[in-house]
Structure formats: C-alpha cells, structure tokens
Design a protein around this motif. Structure first.
Motif: not given
Length: 462
Positions: A254-256, A359-360, A419-424
C-alpha cells in the motif's frame, strides 16, 4: 486547432517510445541459467537497480553482484521517460522545505552534488547519452503563477524572467513569465543512459540477466533466496528497485500507486521551425500548473511533449494495454499547438505512455527488511533519472549498517503514510485529480479537499 488537424498530426505516430526505437539498442541478454549465488542480488534493471549495481562495485570491487531484470534493461520507465535529470531529491524545493524544513538546505546541496557525480560518472565510463546541463525553465501560463515564480528566484542560480524575457528564450504566446534554474537540471537520452550504465556495470564484473521475473523472496538460513522462473539466486543481501511494479515485500503493497504518464514526440523541426520558437539555450521546460507539461529538445531537434494527464487505474493495475490512450494523446496534441501555434503542420512521430510509482510524499522513501539483508528505494514520482543514484547509495549504506549522513537524514529515516486500500484509494485519487484541475482553473485556489490533504501532510502543489 481543429479535431481533424489533431488527428492528422497524430496519424503516423508510432505507438512505442521514441528512445527505444533505436537500431543501437543492445541485444537482449540471456535469462538466468539455473540456481546461482552471489553477495548482492539487485532486482530491477532500470536506473535504481543499475546505479545500485554500479555503485556496489565501485565501493567494493570484490563484491559479487547479480542484477536480475524481468524484461529488458531499460524497458520500463527508465527507457521511456522525458530525460530530465534533475538535482532535486524531494520533488522540488517547496516539497522539501515543507516536509523537512531543518534539512531542506542540505538536501538541496546533496541533490546538486549527486547531479555533479552523475556527470563525472558519465565522463569516467564514456557513456554517450547526450547529457546537457542546460538547466530548467519553469513558465507561468496563468496570472497567479507569475508572482509565485518571482518569489522563487534566488539570484544568478534561478533567474526570474518577465514576459518579454521568457519569450526571448522560448517564444510562446501563452507565456507570462519564467524562472530559469540554470544548474539544477540536465537533459539526457534516457535509453542510452540506461544502456551505458548497464555496460559500465558489466565491465566492472556485474552479472546481468534479462527475461527473468522474480516471483518472491524469502529468508533461507543465513541468506535470502530470490526465486525466479529460471532458478533461484541465493544472496547474502538484496536491493529492490521494482518501483511501479508490484512490490516483493508485503509491507510495501500500500506504500505506492502506479500512475500512467503519456508522451508525444514530434518529427525533427526544420531550421525555420526551430527559429520560430527560439530555444537556443535548449533548456528543459515545464509549466506551473498542477496538471503540468514537461518538454525538451532532442539531439535532432524534435520536441518531446508530455505530462498533464496522470491516470490511475483501479486496483493498482499495471498493464501493457494502458500504455496507449488515444484520449490523452488528442489532448496533448491540442495543447502542444496552443502553446506553439507557429508549429502548425508539424506531425508527431511517436506516442507512448507507461506507469511511474508515486507515494504520499511524492519523493523516494527507503527501508530494510529481513533483518537488514534486504533494502529498498521506491516512490521516485517521476524524478528517478537523477535521484536513483542517491537512492542507490542509501540502499548500500543501509545494507552495510553504516551510520552516514545519508542514513541520518529524516528523508531516509521516516516513511510516508500508505495509501488506503480500494475502493478508497481510487475515490481519493480521482477526487484529488479533479480538485487539482479545478485549482488550476480558479487562480490556484485550493478547495476543502486539497486543504485537508495539506493539513494531513499529503498535499502537493507542483
């Protein structure tokens, strides 16, 4: 520029990266031939992996290094990017100053030193990649951007240009002002750079295998087993340079996110066409929008024109079919002729796209796994042409367990939020893209969503 004119300009464009459409492209190297062992296994045959392999041998000539690439050396982002080799390690001075105010000045110095070292390396190994340190010209095309550029000017190294001065450099009716950063960027032929780095690494003894996807890595006694479809590499240490592709470490899933970027290349300009826009100093250019374009001249006076439309596909999907997107090519072509109406009639020779990782915090982050035996550098967000060399040294410092100035940096020690998981993730990215476009149309005004991201440390103003 009518839709038919745009279609005519794009009609004969080849659907592949210009840089890789080269008869001098090296032949593919053989895949891994059964199980092997080494001191250091490097996963990924782009800039990140090649700089790591090369620097590993420069730092310790006796180290046995194997580099494994799933496809072809430079076949992904490293061979298809715009060829901007920037000094920035933080995706711009403003991003660095906001996130690491105590280190910002030193990070700027380290970035310039890194660019100097790249130039020295190219001379040392005779890498002919059309390296030109002409600097970068940022242009304002909206009134609110003019004062923003004026505020960024820093004496002789970054010179503010008013409307007349910027149009004397490069003539576009859309330009209102400019900022010429004279020493912080070079342009290169990105494919020839990656091929040259591979050849230099091999001359130092690095073993490179292509066509060998890595399926997983695991601890195997006192070593790390790198499992591929052609055998297993047993390594004392591993460096990961997979970037936009699926991370091999679960903690990085979930990092990128991969974001698709698109590019057009014109046919070579005639002397008259080039004279109509000037550009005698051959700077790399970018405009100042949140949805921004980047563009530059090639050795044979083509114009590379890319950016603006960054596309994310649900589920972090990376597929070859996404490399071609006619809707985006049409938009880019129309915007090209709006910028340079005097080039009406020029045709595009190539069109392509591909994924980059972000990434964020919008610049690279670093870390280790498996008790310090595996290091990674990810999230370069389009600035990997230059910053990957710095990232390679960070990974090698981390693998050595060395306390260096690099490893003490908060840039290196701190990780970005995932990053958040899908669908977010998909919803958030689409909302952000819409908001950034809206900010460009509203004199830079950032809406509630963008201000919330700013407060959370997730905002970015390109």
């Amino acid at each position: 520029m009518t839709a038919s004119h745009v279609r005519d300009a794009l009609a004969s464009a080849k659907p592949l990266p210009f840089w890789l459409d080269d008869p001098d492209r090296p032949a593919a190297r053989p895949p891994l031939a059964g199980d092997q062992s080494c001191d250091l296994a490097v996963v990924g045959g782009g800039y990140s992996g090649l700089w790591t392999a090369l620097r590993a041998k420069e730092r310790d000539p006796g180290r046995d290094v194997v580099l494994v690439e799933a496809d072809r050396i430079g076949g992904a982002a490293s061979g298809r990017n715009g060829g901007f080799c920037e000094a920035s390690l933080t995706h711009g001075e403003a991003n660095g100053r906001t996130r690491w105010p105590d280190e910002a000045a030193r990070l700027e110095e380290l970035g310039l030193a890194n660019l100097d070292d790249i130039e020295v390396t190219l001379r040392r190994y005779g890498i002919d990649c059309d390296f030109r340190r002409t600097g970068q010209l940022a242009v304002a095309t909206r009134p609110h951007e003019v004062e923003e550029l004026r505020a960024e000017a820093e004496g002789e190294s970054a010179v503010f240009l008013d409307r007349a001065a910027v149009r004397a450099e490069v003539d576009s009716p859309t330009y209102l002002a400019g900022l010429w950063s004279k020493d912080s960027c070079a342009t290169v032929d990105p494919a020839r750079l990656v091929w040259g780095l591979a050849a230099a690494a091999e001359r130092l003894g690095v073993r490179i295998v292509e066509g060998t996807p890595v399926e997983r890595i695991r601890r195997a006694g006192g070593q790390i087993a790198v499992h591929t479809n052609h055998g297993t590499i047993h390594a004392q240490q591993v460096a990961l340079g997979t970037n936009a592709y699926r991370p091999l470490l679960r903690r990085l899933r979930l990092a990128t996110v991969p974001v698709y970027d698109y590019v057009l290349m014109t046919e070579p300009l005639t002397d008259e066409q080039l004279a109509s826009i000037g550009w005698s100093n051959r700077q790399g250019l970018s405009d100042c929008g949140n949805q921004f374009h980047y563009y530059r001249l090639t050795a044979d006076n083509r114009i590379l024109w890319g950016g603006y439309d960054a596309v994310y596909h649900y589920g972090r999907r990376v597929r070859a079919s996404y490399d071609q997107r006619q809707e985006t090519f049409d938009v880019l072509a129309r915007q090209f002729f709006e910028t340079f109406p005097q080039l009406a009639g020029v045709r595009f020779s190539h069109r392509w796209g591909g994924a980059i990782d972000t990434c964020t915090r919008f610049c690279a982050f670093f870390g280790t796994a498996f008790g310090g035996r595996v290091a990674y550098a990810l999230g370069f967000t389009g600035l990997g042409v230059g910053a990957t060399r710095f990232g390679a040294d960070v990974m090698l410092d981390l693998l050595a367990g060395e306390d260096t100035e690099r490893t003490r940096l908060a840039l290196v020690r701190k990780r970005p939020l995932p990053f958040p998981p899908e669908p977010i993730a998909w919803i958030g990215i689409q909302l952000t893209r819409w908001s950034l476009a809206r900010a460009d149309a509203r004199a830079g005004h950032r809406n509630v969503w963008l201000r919330l991201l700013d407060r959370l440390g997730l905002g970015f103003d390109s």
